[in-house]
Motif scaffolding. Structure first.
Motif, short mmCIF file in Angstrom:
data_model
loop_
_atom_site.label_atom_id
_atom_site.label_comp_id
_atom_site.label_asym_id
_atom_site.label_seq_id
_atom_site.Cartn_x
_atom_site.Cartn_y
_atom_site.Cartn_z
N GLU A 1 0.81 -1.11 -0.01
CA GLU A 1 0.15 0.02 0.08
C GLU A 1 0.77 1.47 -0.19
N LYS A 2 2.06 1.20 0.26
CA LYS A 2 2.88 2.38 0.29
C LYS A 2 3.74 2.51 -1.06
N GLY A 3 3.57 1.49 -1.79
CA GLY A 3 4.29 1.74 -2.99
C GLY A 3 5.60 0.90 -3.07
N ARG A 4 5.81 0.07 -1.97
CA ARG A 4 7.14 -0.73 -1.91
C ARG A 4 6.99 -2.13 -2.45
N PHE B 1 7.20 6.55 -24.78
CA PHE B 1 5.98 5.91 -25.77
C PHE B 1 5.01 4.95 -25.06
N GLU B 2 5.41 4.61 -24.11
CA GLU B 2 4.37 3.46 -23.54
C GLU B 2 3.92 3.87 -22.20
N ASN B 3 3.01 3.37 -21.66
CA ASN B 3 2.22 3.38 -20.39
C ASN B 3 2.97 2.71 -19.43
N CYS B 4 4.19 2.83 -19.25
CA CYS B 4 4.73 2.24 -18.20
C CYS B 4 6.07 3.19 -17.74
N LEU B 5 6.82 2.69 -16.71
CA LEU B 5 7.65 3.62 -16.24
C LEU B 5 9.23 3.03 -16.54
N PHE C 1 10.51 15.84 -20.49
CA PHE C 1 11.27 14.55 -20.34
C PHE C 1 11.52 14.69 -18.77
N TYR C 2 11.84 15.51 -17.78
CA TYR C 2 12.26 15.44 -16.67
C TYR C 2 11.09 15.58 -15.76
N ARG C 3 9.80 15.88 -16.29
CA ARG C 3 8.65 15.94 -15.33
C ARG C 3 8.33 14.50 -14.70
N GLY C 4 8.23 14.68 -13.34
CA GLY C 4 7.67 13.51 -12.68
C GLY C 4 9.10 12.44 -12.26
N THR C 5 10.00 12.92 -12.48
CA THR C 5 11.29 11.89 -12.47
C THR C 5 11.62 11.91 -11.08
N ALA C 6 12.04 10.66 -10.57
CA ALA C 6 12.29 10.35 -9.12
C ALA C 6 13.35 9.50 -8.86
N GLU C 7 14.49 9.99 -8.06
CA GLU C 7 15.44 9.11 -7.47
C GLU C 7 15.01 8.22 -6.44
N LEU C 8 15.53 6.70 -6.77
CA LEU C 8 14.78 5.79 -5.75
C LEU C 8 15.99 5.15 -5.28
N ILE D 1 8.38 3.31 -4.67
CA ILE D 1 8.07 3.87 -6.02
C ILE D 1 6.94 4.96 -5.67
N PRO D 2 7.27 6.21 -5.81
CA PRO D 2 6.18 7.02 -5.50
C PRO D 2 4.87 6.87 -6.14
N LYS D 3 3.67 7.02 -5.20
CA LYS D 3 2.60 6.83 -5.63
C LYS D 3 2.11 7.53 -6.96
N ARG D 4 2.51 8.64 -7.27
CA ARG D 4 1.98 9.45 -8.36
C ARG D 4 2.59 8.78 -9.51
N LEU D 5 3.89 8.04 -9.54
CA LEU D 5 4.51 7.27 -10.67
C LEU D 5 3.70 5.90 -10.71
N LEU D 6 3.16 5.23 -9.85
CA LEU D 6 2.39 4.14 -9.80
C LEU D 6 1.07 4.37 -10.47
N ASP D 7 0.46 5.59 -10.01
CA ASP D 7 -0.98 5.80 -10.44
C ASP D 7 -1.03 6.14 -12.08
N SER D 8 0.23 6.74 -12.39
CA SER D 8 0.27 7.34 -13.83
C SER D 8 0.33 6.16 -14.69
#
Length: 154
Positions: free
Chosen positions: A14-17, A43-47, A80-87, A97-104
């Motif tokens: 639930e926390k995105g881990r 190009f695709e609906n993935c990270l 290109f850099y929008r929504g980028t996150a260091e993990l 993984i940030p929830k906003r990225l998983l939701d996207s």
């Protein structure tokens, strides 16, 4: 240079881990093996998950091919850099993984990690499984892309 191979289905809490697959950890040859950069694919609906070294290589490519004072280039850079996150992998080998990225990418409970040479794609499991190309279409694509390329005999 790191080359990732294999497909892995992982549960996301639930926390995105997610527990990062040990075989992918072993494949990571970079000096910063526990640090990654994630961003939405163009190009695709993935990270896309990059090692820090591959991320720097991508940045070098972008710097060589863009001018921030060109309006179109500036727009490209912003997107290109929008929504980028260091993990970073935690001490238990989990990746948050940030929830906003998983939701996207519409992740529910499970994701598919797919090794793609120097990067790892992260998909919602259902979308990844539905995205498979049939064998004939893949053979035609391979012939189109590689069929006219001379093979080297190294």
């Amino acid at each position: 240079m790191t080359s990732f191979i294999g497909d892995y289905i992982c549960k996301v809490d639930e926390k995105g881990r997610l527990l990062f697959p040990s075989s992918l950890k072993k494949q990571n040859k970079s000096a910063s093996a526990d640090r990654y950069v994630a961003k939405k694919d163009i190009f695709e609906n993935c990270l896309v998950l990059y090692t820090m070294e591959e991320w720097e290589r991508q940045n070098d490519l972008i710097r060589r091919n863009t001018n921030p004072y060109n309006r179109e280039h500036s727009k490209f850079l912003r997107e290109f850099y929008r929504g980028t996150a260091e993990l970073t992998l935690d001490s238990n080998g989990r990746l948050l993984i940030p929830k906003r990225l998983l939701d996207s990418i519409q992740v529910n409970k499970e994701i598919a990690l797919s090794g793609q040479d120097s990067r790892i794609e992260i998909w919602a499991k259902e979308i990844y499984e539905a995205h498979e190309t049939n064998e004939d279409a893949f053979a035609e694509l391979a012939e189109k892309i590689l069929g006219s390329t001379p093979l080297s005999n190294e």
